[in-house]
Design a protein around this motif. Structure first.
Motif, mmCIF file in Angstrom:
data_model
loop_
_atom_site.group_PDB
_atom_site.id
_atom_site.type_symbol
_atom_site.label_atom_id
_atom_site.label_comp_id
_atom_site.label_asym_id
_atom_site.label_seq_id
_atom_site.Cartn_x
_atom_site.Cartn_y
_atom_site.Cartn_z
ATOM 1 N N LEU A 24 11.722 9.566 14.342
ATOM 2 C CA LEU A 24 11.547 10.508 13.210
ATOM 3 C C LEU A 24 12.658 11.543 13.243
ATOM 4 O O LEU A 24 12.424 12.752 13.122
ATOM 5 C CB LEU A 24 10.158 11.163 13.291
ATOM 6 N N PHE B 252 0.855 -3.137 16.005
ATOM 7 C CA PHE B 252 0.674 -2.988 14.550
ATOM 8 C C PHE B 252 1.196 -4.228 13.841
ATOM 9 O O PHE B 252 0.526 -4.821 13.007
ATOM 10 C CB PHE B 252 1.407 -1.747 14.023
ATOM 11 N N PRO C 265 -0.003 9.364 14.393
ATOM 12 C CA PRO C 265 0.975 9.066 15.451
ATOM 13 C C PRO C 265 0.319 8.568 16.743
ATOM 14 O O PRO C 265 0.801 7.637 17.381
ATOM 15 C CB PRO C 265 1.690 10.396 15.672
ATOM 16 N N GLY D 178 7.202 -1.179 10.024
ATOM 17 C CA GLY D 178 8.216 -2.212 10.287
ATOM 18 C C GLY D 178 9.622 -1.653 10.349
ATOM 19 O O GLY D 178 10.534 -2.290 10.856
ATOM 20 N N VAL E 192 3.448 7.237 18.639
ATOM 21 C CA VAL E 192 4.651 7.897 18.098
ATOM 22 C C VAL E 192 4.629 9.388 18.449
ATOM 23 O O VAL E 192 3.604 10.046 18.312
ATOM 24 C CB VAL E 192 4.689 7.740 16.556
ATOM 25 N N GLY F 86 1.631 5.496 4.557
ATOM 26 C CA GLY F 86 2.468 6.232 5.512
ATOM 27 C C GLY F 86 3.782 5.523 5.781
ATOM 28 O O GLY F 86 4.165 4.584 5.091
ATOM 29 N N HIS F 87 4.448 5.981 6.831
ATOM 30 C CA HIS F 87 5.763 5.436 7.199
ATOM 31 C C HIS F 87 5.669 3.899 7.264
ATOM 32 O O HIS F 87 4.652 3.367 7.733
ATOM 33 C CB HIS F 87 6.143 5.989 8.571
ATOM 34 N N TRP G 220 -2.352 8.106 4.708
ATOM 35 C CA TRP G 220 -2.218 7.716 6.110
ATOM 36 C C TRP G 220 -0.925 8.230 6.731
ATOM 37 O O TRP G 220 0.127 8.167 6.101
ATOM 38 C CB TRP G 220 -2.272 6.196 6.233
ATOM 39 N N ARG H 215 0.834 -1.218 0.000
ATOM 40 C CA ARG H 215 0.000 0.000 0.000
ATOM 41 C C ARG H 215 0.868 1.268 0.000
ATOM 42 O O ARG H 215 0.608 2.235 0.695
ATOM 43 C CB ARG H 215 -0.949 0.011 1.210
ATOM 44 N N GLY I 212 2.411 9.499 7.963
ATOM 45 C CA GLY I 212 3.446 10.339 7.353
ATOM 46 C C GLY I 212 3.154 10.668 5.896
ATOM 47 O O GLY I 212 3.663 11.641 5.360
ATOM 48 N N TYR J 177 5.263 12.559 17.129
ATOM 49 C CA TYR J 177 5.614 13.182 15.846
ATOM 50 C C TYR J 177 6.664 14.269 16.088
ATOM 51 O O TYR J 177 6.723 14.875 17.162
ATOM 52 C CB TYR J 177 4.371 13.755 15.165
ATOM 53 N N VAL K 168 -5.516 3.198 -1.930
ATOM 54 C CA VAL K 168 -4.619 3.783 -0.920
ATOM 55 C C VAL K 168 -3.529 4.562 -1.652
ATOM 56 O O VAL K 168 -2.785 3.971 -2.460
ATOM 57 C CB VAL K 168 -3.971 2.679 -0.050
ATOM 58 N N ALA L 123 3.567 1.848 1.423
ATOM 59 C CA ALA L 123 4.167 2.226 2.716
ATOM 60 C C ALA L 123 5.523 2.869 2.421
ATOM 61 O O ALA L 123 6.278 2.387 1.568
ATOM 62 C CB ALA L 123 4.342 0.999 3.597
HETATM 63 C C1 LCV Z 1 4.155 -1.266 6.999
HETATM 64 C C2 LCV Z 1 2.125 -1.732 6.001
HETATM 65 C C3 LCV Z 1 1.664 -0.429 6.282
HETATM 66 C C4 LCV Z 1 2.553 0.464 6.949
HETATM 67 N N1 LCV Z 1 3.783 0.005 7.295
HETATM 68 O O1 LCV Z 1 -4.335 -3.575 3.127
HETATM 69 O O2 LCV Z 1 2.369 9.364 11.218
HETATM 70 S S1 LCV Z 1 2.886 8.370 12.112
HETATM 71 O O3 LCV Z 1 3.626 8.953 13.210
HETATM 72 O O4 LCV Z 1 1.873 7.426 12.586
HETATM 73 C C5 LCV Z 1 4.012 7.431 11.176
HETATM 74 C C6 LCV Z 1 4.864 6.599 12.078
HETATM 75 C C7 LCV Z 1 3.268 6.621 10.152
HETATM 76 O O5 LCV Z 1 3.092 7.059 9.039
HETATM 77 O O6 LCV Z 1 2.851 5.410 10.594
HETATM 78 C C8 LCV Z 1 2.072 4.622 9.609
HETATM 79 C C9 LCV Z 1 0.623 5.060 9.717
HETATM 80 N N2 LCV Z 1 -0.182 4.288 8.784
HETATM 81 C C10 LCV Z 1 -1.279 3.620 9.129
HETATM 82 O O7 LCV Z 1 -1.706 3.610 10.282
HETATM 83 C C11 LCV Z 1 -1.995 2.828 8.020
HETATM 84 C C12 LCV Z 1 -1.706 1.340 8.253
HETATM 85 N N3 LCV Z 1 -2.293 0.540 7.193
HETATM 86 C C13 LCV Z 1 -3.644 0.299 7.161
HETATM 87 O O8 LCV Z 1 -4.437 0.768 7.984
HETATM 88 C C14 LCV Z 1 -4.121 -0.554 6.011
HETATM 89 O O9 LCV Z 1 -2.989 -1.211 5.446
HETATM 90 C C15 LCV Z 1 -4.775 0.305 4.896
HETATM 91 C C16 LCV Z 1 -6.126 0.888 5.414
HETATM 92 C C17 LCV Z 1 -3.831 1.451 4.473
HETATM 93 C C18 LCV Z 1 -5.030 -0.608 3.674
HETATM 94 O O10 LCV Z 1 -5.754 -1.737 4.114
HETATM 95 P P1 LCV Z 1 -5.826 -3.006 3.172
HETATM 96 O O11 LCV Z 1 -6.704 -3.977 3.845
HETATM 97 O O12 LCV Z 1 -6.113 -2.579 1.790
HETATM 98 P P2 LCV Z 1 -3.582 -4.388 4.292
HETATM 99 O O13 LCV Z 1 -3.819 -3.771 5.617
HETATM 100 O O14 LCV Z 1 -3.858 -5.836 4.132
HETATM 101 O O15 LCV Z 1 -2.047 -4.091 3.913
HETATM 102 C C19 LCV Z 1 -1.397 -4.803 2.883
HETATM 103 C C20 LCV Z 1 0.005 -5.087 3.390
HETATM 104 O O16 LCV Z 1 0.692 -3.833 3.588
HETATM 105 C C21 LCV Z 1 1.164 -3.753 4.923
HETATM 106 C C22 LCV Z 1 0.225 -4.626 5.729
HETATM 107 O O17 LCV Z 1 0.860 -5.025 6.930
HETATM 108 C C23 LCV Z 1 -0.014 -5.773 4.769
HETATM 109 O O18 LCV Z 1 1.141 -6.589 4.821
HETATM 110 P P3 LCV Z 1 0.948 -8.216 4.813
HETATM 111 O O19 LCV Z 1 0.363 -8.510 3.466
HETATM 112 O O20 LCV Z 1 2.342 -8.717 5.040
HETATM 113 O O21 LCV Z 1 -0.002 -8.525 5.958
HETATM 114 N N4 LCV Z 1 1.114 -2.361 5.383
HETATM 115 C C24 LCV Z 1 0.073 -1.511 5.267
HETATM 116 N N5 LCV Z 1 0.379 -0.320 5.825
HETATM 117 N N6 LCV Z 1 2.225 1.755 7.229
HETATM 118 N N7 LCV Z 1 3.352 -2.166 6.349
#
Ligand code: LCV
Length: 259
Positions: free
Chosen positions: A77, A248, A131, A67, A136, A63-64, A106, A23, A108, A138, A59, A25
């Motif tokens: 950061l 996460f 965050p 992992g 986290v 974001g960041h 999402w 997505r 970052g 930020y 998507v 990332a």
């Molecule tokens: C690693 C990922 C990620 C990901 N990292 O697909 O701003 S801060 O401070 O928070 C900063 C630290 C930051 O940016 O943190 C990241 C914030 N992002 C999020 O909270 C979004 C996390 N992702 C999701 O909520 C979902 O993936 C969305 C809604 C974006 C898409 O959902 P969908 O069902 O379409 P999956 O969740 O199945 O994701 C597909 C693969 O991408 C990985 C996720 O772990 C999965 O990997 P596997 O196939 O190995 O299970 N993935 C998604 N986002 N930010 N990995």
């Protein structure tokens, strides 16, 4: 495997973030390819850049890459973090960078989109600053990017709830320049870029840099800096930070204890 697709036409460079399995990332690898593409565009004197995900993406970027966040004891950061490097590369690119946004933005990636000069999104786009969901702290530069784009009460709501806001609200706030349907957004964005390309690249690059310098001009004393560093260290050294990252990766809801 290339994580991005690039193309150039009529002095407009395009970067398609194409790591769809993750997505888009913002991993060190993906960011490395984007920054290399920006360097190449600078060499080729591209007068505008379009940053996007593949057409029809659900998507834009997740974001960041969580992992790749340190599991504690180190600023997640810091200055040389790949996301910080990418934000600066976008802000310092000497020509307009237009974010063509489809799908969810999402964490970052919100800051990445906001670091762009022009944002055009489809009606389905959403923006979530996350965050607090991960525990986290930020960083200051990132919060300044947000604060320069979003009125304080809404910035606090987004930061404290970590919930997505719809593009209509982002448009009302002026965060997004335009909303266009998916079947029109590409033509619209490239026509907008072409208008800028037709103008003086020197004038535009200087005004972009002047606006960057003005919007980041803040006086901060060493005491203030050290107080902020100390506050952030408490967070990234905390149980809750480690819990957020671990939850996460284990695909479960975190249990935050406030320590
Ligand atoms: C690693 C990922 C990620 C990901 N990292 O697909 O701003 S801060 O401070 O928070 C900063 C630290 C930051 O940016 O943190 C990241 C914030 N992002 C999020 O909270 C979004 C996390 N992702 C999701 O909520 C979902 O993936 C969305 C809604 C974006 C898409 O959902 P969908 O069902 O379409 P999956 O969740 O199945 O994701 C597909 C693969 O991408 C990985 C996720 O772990 C999965 O990997 P596997 O196939 O190995 O299970 N993935 C998604 N986002 N930010 N990995």
């Amino acid at each position: 495997m290339a994580l991005i697709i690039t193309e150039t036409q009529d002095a407009i460079g395009t970067i398609v973030m194409n790591h769809t399995a993750r997505r888009n990332a913002l991993s060190e690898a993906l960011i490395g390819e984007i920054t290399l593409a920006l360097d190449a565009f600078r060499e080729q004197s591209m007068r505008a850049v379009v940053l996007r995900a593949p057409a029809g993406a659900k998507v834009w970027s997740a974001g960041h890459d969580v992992g790749e966040l340190p599991t504690g004891g180190r600023d997640p950061l810091g200055w040389s973090d790949p996301l910080r490097v990418l934000i600066r590369a976008i802000q310092e690119y000497p020509a307009p960078v237009l974010a063509l946004i489809e799908g969810g933005v999402w964490g970052g990636a919100c800051e990445l989109a906001m670091a762009c000069d022009i944002l055009v999104a489809t009606p389905e786009a959403t923006f979530a600053i996350t965050p607090a969901k991960l525990g986290v702290p930020y960083n200051l530069g990132g919060l300044l990017t947000v604060l320069n784009m979003i009125p304080l009460p809404v910035a606090k709501e987004m930061l404290f709830t970590a919930q997505p806001i719809p593009v209509a609200q982002a448009l009302n706030l002026g965060v997004v320049n335009y909303v266009r349907p998916a079947d029109q957004i590409e033509t619209f964005v490239y026509a907008l870029a072409a208008q800028m390309v037709a103008n003086s690249p020197l004038s535009i690059s200087v005004m972009k840099e002047e606006l960057r310098l003005l919007s980041s001009a803040r006086s901060i004393t060493p005491d203030l800096f050290e107080r902020i560093q100390g506050l952030r260290r408490v967070v990234y050294d905390s149980h809750d930070y480690h819990e957020g990252i671990t939850a996460f990766s284990e695909k479960r809801k975190p249990r935050f204890l406030g320590r």
